[in-house]
Motif scaffolding. Sequence first.
Motif, PDB file in Angstrom:
ATOM      1  N   VAL A 172      -8.917  -2.997  -7.396  1.00  0.00           N
ATOM      2  CA  VAL A 172      -8.064  -3.569  -6.360  1.00  0.00           C
ATOM      3  C   VAL A 172      -8.939  -3.974  -5.185  1.00  0.00           C
ATOM      4  O   VAL A 172      -9.698  -3.152  -4.647  1.00  0.00           O
ATOM      5  CB  VAL A 172      -6.979  -2.567  -5.906  1.00  0.00           C
ATOM      6  CG1 VAL A 172      -6.098  -3.197  -4.836  1.00  0.00           C
ATOM      7  CG2 VAL A 172      -6.132  -2.119  -7.090  1.00  0.00           C
ATOM      8  N   TYR A 173      -8.832  -5.241  -4.796  1.00  0.00           N
ATOM      9  CA  TYR A 173      -9.529  -5.779  -3.637  1.00  0.00           C
ATOM     10  C   TYR A 173      -8.507  -6.006  -2.524  1.00  0.00           C
ATOM     11  O   TYR A 173      -7.307  -5.817  -2.735  1.00  0.00           O
ATOM     12  CB  TYR A 173     -10.245  -7.068  -4.005  1.00  0.00           C
ATOM     13  CG  TYR A 173     -11.225  -6.905  -5.142  1.00  0.00           C
ATOM     14  CD1 TYR A 173     -12.471  -6.346  -4.934  1.00  0.00           C
ATOM     15  CD2 TYR A 173     -10.881  -7.311  -6.433  1.00  0.00           C
ATOM     16  CE1 TYR A 173     -13.375  -6.204  -5.979  1.00  0.00           C
ATOM     17  CE2 TYR A 173     -11.773  -7.167  -7.482  1.00  0.00           C
ATOM     18  CZ  TYR A 173     -13.020  -6.615  -7.253  1.00  0.00           C
ATOM     19  OH  TYR A 173     -13.899  -6.460  -8.280  1.00  0.00           O
ATOM     20  N   PRO A 174      -8.941  -6.404  -1.338  1.00  0.00           N
ATOM     21  CA  PRO A 174      -7.968  -6.600  -0.250  1.00  0.00           C
ATOM     22  C   PRO A 174      -6.855  -7.592  -0.599  1.00  0.00           C
ATOM     23  O   PRO A 174      -5.687  -7.330  -0.307  1.00  0.00           O
ATOM     24  CB  PRO A 174      -8.834  -7.111   0.902  1.00  0.00           C
ATOM     25  CG  PRO A 174     -10.179  -6.519   0.651  1.00  0.00           C
ATOM     26  CD  PRO A 174     -10.340  -6.497  -0.828  1.00  0.00           C
ATOM     27  N   ASP A 175      -7.209  -8.733  -1.215  1.00  0.00           N
ATOM     28  CA  ASP A 175      -6.189  -9.742  -1.526  1.00  0.00           C
ATOM     29  C   ASP A 175      -6.189 -10.147  -2.993  1.00  0.00           C
ATOM     30  O   ASP A 175      -5.491 -11.085  -3.380  1.00  0.00           O
ATOM     31  CB  ASP A 175      -6.408 -11.004  -0.671  1.00  0.00           C
ATOM     32  CG  ASP A 175      -6.178 -10.737   0.807  1.00  0.00           C
ATOM     33  OD1 ASP A 175      -5.204 -10.023   1.122  1.00  0.00           O
ATOM     34  OD2 ASP A 175      -6.969 -11.226   1.630  1.00  0.00           O
ATOM     35  N   GLU A 176      -6.943  -9.486  -3.819  1.00  0.00           N
ATOM     36  CA  GLU A 176      -7.006  -9.783  -5.237  1.00  0.00           C
ATOM     37  C   GLU A 176      -7.040  -8.488  -6.029  1.00  0.00           C
ATOM     38  O   GLU A 176      -7.361  -7.426  -5.491  1.00  0.00           O
ATOM     39  CB  GLU A 176      -8.253 -10.629  -5.574  1.00  0.00           C
ATOM     40  CG  GLU A 176      -8.258 -12.006  -4.946  1.00  0.00           C
ATOM     41  CD  GLU A 176      -9.526 -12.773  -5.264  1.00  0.00           C
ATOM     42  OE1 GLU A 176     -10.436 -12.162  -5.884  1.00  0.00           O
ATOM     43  OE2 GLU A 176      -9.625 -13.957  -4.915  1.00  0.00           O
ATOM     44  N   SER A 177      -6.699  -8.606  -7.306  1.00  0.00           N
ATOM     45  CA  SER A 177      -6.725  -7.452  -8.194  1.00  0.00           C
ATOM     46  C   SER A 177      -7.293  -7.886  -9.538  1.00  0.00           C
ATOM     47  O   SER A 177      -7.056  -9.006  -9.993  1.00  0.00           O
ATOM     48  CB  SER A 177      -5.311  -6.872  -8.393  1.00  0.00           C
ATOM     49  OG  SER A 177      -4.756  -6.472  -7.156  1.00  0.00           O
ATOM     50  N   GLU A 178      -8.006  -6.964 -10.150  1.00  0.00           N
ATOM     51  CA  GLU A 178      -8.603  -7.237 -11.461  1.00  0.00           C
ATOM     52  C   GLU A 178      -7.765  -6.555 -12.533  1.00  0.00           C
ATOM     53  O   GLU A 178      -7.452  -5.362 -12.435  1.00  0.00           O
ATOM     54  CB  GLU A 178     -10.041  -6.737 -11.510  1.00  0.00           C
ATOM     55  CG  GLU A 178     -10.748  -7.043 -12.818  1.00  0.00           C
ATOM     56  CD  GLU A 178     -12.146  -6.471 -12.839  1.00  0.00           C
ATOM     57  OE1 GLU A 178     -13.103  -7.230 -12.610  1.00  0.00           O
ATOM     58  OE2 GLU A 178     -12.275  -5.243 -13.078  1.00  0.00           O
TER      59      GLU A 178
END
Length: 301
Positions: A172-178
């Motif tokens: 989980v990134y600030p505005d994206e997710s893998e």
Amino acid sequence: MSTLKSRPNDLFSRPAAPLWLRSGIYGLLALACILLDYHYHRLEKVHQILRIWTLPLQELARVPLWTEREIGRHLTTLERLQAENNALRHELLGQAALVQQATLLTRDLTRLHALMQLGSTPRFTGRVCRLISSARNPFVQKVLLEGGESQGIQAGSPVLTDQGLMGQITRVYPDESEVTLISNRNLTIPVEIERTGLRTLAMGTGHQGELSLPYVPSQTDVKVGDLLLTSGIDGLYPRGLTVATLTSVTRHPSSAFVEITARVNAGTDTYPDVLVMAPNTAFQNLPPLDNPPHPPIHKKP
């Protein structure tokens, strides 16, 4: 003997009149005919006879003008038809693009509606996100979602389409997710066969949209077309989610297990929107197995 010159008989011959005299006589004759016809209408039959005689010549004289007019009209009509044809072709291409876009929008709206209905049920609460891109390495089997920690997405959340389970949030990134797809070779999913209720494990093969079931005994009742559902015993995926459909069942006499491959129902190439479910916290609140809930019983010496 003298030569006698013979002369033709000039009894009826007349010397030629001067040109001005002949022109004057013809002019007076024409003026007399005009006056006679204008006042007494005595030359109507002459007009009719002359018109009949000169009609073919008049029609022949009109042929070049008629030919030029018809050719010009034909060329003008041809140019207009070509221009109209080009305009209609361009309009048809524009309409075809609009129809294709409308078809795509209708399909996306249908899938989005199915996801919204799925997310509105108490069992499948979550957030609808859009796919951004896929990994460059086709063997990694990962994609990126639009939405991350700032949108409340957590690692471990299952990711669904309206056709079934697609994968799991792994980063989980600030505005994206893998998202790691279930076809990734490092993922193992507890499943059950819908027709028989048999529980087993499905593992990713590393190939796009393909799973394998390596631990099914050879005497098990399985066949091509059986539907795999999540069994829910791992506490991560809710029970009853569609996973895949069996595509190959091969039994070897020398092996104790059946060689089974399945095709994932939820593909990443046809579904732009997905549903990210909230992670299941019911199993996270269970006490660990090494700490029993009751104190141990000590025997008296």
